[in-house]
Scaffold this motif. Structure first.
Motif, PDB file in Angstrom:
ATOM      1  N   ASP A   1       0.178   0.054  -1.812  1.00  0.00           N
ATOM      2  CA  ASP A   1       0.678  -1.013  -0.946  1.00  0.00           C
ATOM      3  C   ASP A   1      -0.378  -2.051  -0.580  1.00  0.00           C
ATOM      4  O   ASP A   1      -0.076  -3.246  -0.492  1.00  0.00           O
ATOM      5  N   TRP A   2      -1.610  -1.620  -0.353  1.00  0.00           N
ATOM      6  CA  TRP A   2      -2.632  -2.587   0.052  1.00  0.00           C
ATOM      7  C   TRP A   2      -2.972  -3.536  -1.086  1.00  0.00           C
ATOM      8  O   TRP A   2      -3.190  -4.734  -0.858  1.00  0.00           O
TER       9      TRP A   2
ATOM     10  N   ALA B   1       2.097  -0.543  12.114  1.00  0.00           N
ATOM     11  CA  ALA B   1       3.206  -0.456  11.160  1.00  0.00           C
ATOM     12  C   ALA B   1       4.548  -0.649  11.863  1.00  0.00           C
ATOM     13  O   ALA B   1       5.438  -1.333  11.337  1.00  0.00           O
TER      14      ALA B   1
ATOM     15  N   LEU C   1       4.520  -3.075   4.862  1.00  0.00           N
ATOM     16  CA  LEU C   1       3.496  -2.569   5.769  1.00  0.00           C
ATOM     17  C   LEU C   1       4.104  -1.615   6.795  1.00  0.00           C
ATOM     18  O   LEU C   1       3.471  -0.641   7.208  1.00  0.00           O
TER      19      LEU C   1
ATOM     20  N   LYS D   1       7.194  -3.649  11.162  1.00  0.00           N
ATOM     21  CA  LYS D   1       8.577  -3.378  10.771  1.00  0.00           C
ATOM     22  C   LYS D   1       9.558  -4.179  11.614  1.00  0.00           C
ATOM     23  O   LYS D   1      10.528  -4.748  11.094  1.00  0.00           O
TER      24      LYS D   1
ATOM     25  N   LYS E   1       3.232   2.812  -4.996  1.00  0.00           N
ATOM     26  CA  LYS E   1       2.835   2.896  -3.585  1.00  0.00           C
ATOM     27  C   LYS E   1       1.370   2.515  -3.350  1.00  0.00           C
ATOM     28  O   LYS E   1       0.728   3.017  -2.433  1.00  0.00           O
TER      29      LYS E   1
ATOM     30  N   ASP F   1       6.266   0.557   6.350  1.00  0.00           N
ATOM     31  CA  ASP F   1       6.597   1.861   5.783  1.00  0.00           C
ATOM     32  C   ASP F   1       5.416   2.831   5.891  1.00  0.00           C
ATOM     33  O   ASP F   1       5.231   3.687   5.039  1.00  0.00           O
ATOM     34  N   HIS F   2       4.641   2.686   6.946  1.00  0.00           N
ATOM     35  CA  HIS F   2       3.490   3.557   7.182  1.00  0.00           C
ATOM     36  C   HIS F   2       3.541   4.032   8.628  1.00  0.00           C
ATOM     37  O   HIS F   2       4.471   3.711   9.373  1.00  0.00           O
ATOM     38  N   ASP F   3       2.570   4.791   9.021  1.00  0.00           N
ATOM     39  CA  ASP F   3       2.529   5.335  10.381  1.00  0.00           C
ATOM     40  C   ASP F   3       1.623   4.492  11.267  1.00  0.00           C
ATOM     41  O   ASP F   3       0.719   3.799  10.787  1.00  0.00           O
TER      42      ASP F   3
END
Length: 219
Positions: free
Chosen positions: A47-48, A164, A156, A168, A45, A158-160
């Motif tokens: 991710d960045w 994001a 990307l 999605k 995880k 999968d974040h808040d």
């Protein structure tokens, strides 16, 4: 993974040179070496960092094609490495996003089934005397590019936050279009294969050892 990878020259086309250590090929090797690192980053995880690696992979993919033409360093190995790297990144992303429940299993099944569906093209083309498979169709390239855009956006997503959520939505749009184009390309490849099989059946018997150089199949 794909029947599109090993592209041999068709009749009337000049064979690509068998060069290995060229600048474009080194970039392709570097992109391939990044595949397991990218998968590891996705699974932990980070991710960045994973997205940054994907940006590098995308830029190197664009750059090696430009350099191959500018430096006159096209090669048969490069024609194999370039699409192979794309597909390995797609495979690594599929594994990582599936493990993290970002994409559903049915999408993975659709994409893997497409690869299985075109696998028989390779032995058919070799039986016809071609040294590889069919040239990559524009539809297939478009499908690959859609998927290469889709998966980073879904990662990307999968974040808040609003960014994001937007990523999605756009990512799923690319994923749906990419999957559809992937299957459309498979149909086109099978149609090309069918036409070559029919043409081969209607062609005169192959000449013996003294055949003239004009028949370039398998060269």
């Amino acid at each position: 993974m794909s029947a599109e990878v090993d592209r041999a020259p068709e009749a009337g086309q000049e064979a690509l040179p068998d060069r290995i250590w060229t600048v474009p090929n080194i970039l392709s090797f570097a992109r391939l070496l990044g595949v397991p690192l990218f998968l590891w980053l996705v699974l932990i995880k980070a991710d960045w960092w994973a997205l940054g690696l994907l940006v590098f992979a995308g830029l190197s993919d664009w750059l090696d094609g430009k350099l191959a033409r500018a430096l006159n360093q096209t090669s048969r190995l490069g024609a194999v490495l370039d699409p192979a790297a794309d597909r390995l990144y797609i495979l690594a992303t599929l594994i990582g996003l599936t493990v993290r429940d970002i994409i559903p299993v049915w999408l993975v099944v659709l994409l893997v089934a497409r690869e299985v569906a075109i696998t028989p093209i390779v032995p058919i083309m070799r039986r016809l005397g071609y040294g590889g498979t069919l040239p990559v169709h524009f539809v297939g390239k478009a499908g690959t590019m859609c998927l290469l855009y889709a998966f980073p956006l879904l990662l990307l997503g999968d974040h808040d936050g609003g960014v994001a959520t937007t990523a999605k939505v756009i990512g799923w749009s690319f994923a749906i279009w990419g999957t559809a184009l992937y299957w459309w390309a498979a149909i086109l490849y099978w149609e090309q294969t069918r036409q070559l099989v029919l043409a081969d059946r209607g062609s005169p018997p192959a000449a013996g050892p003294g055949a003239q150089a004009g028949d370039q199949r398998g060269s």
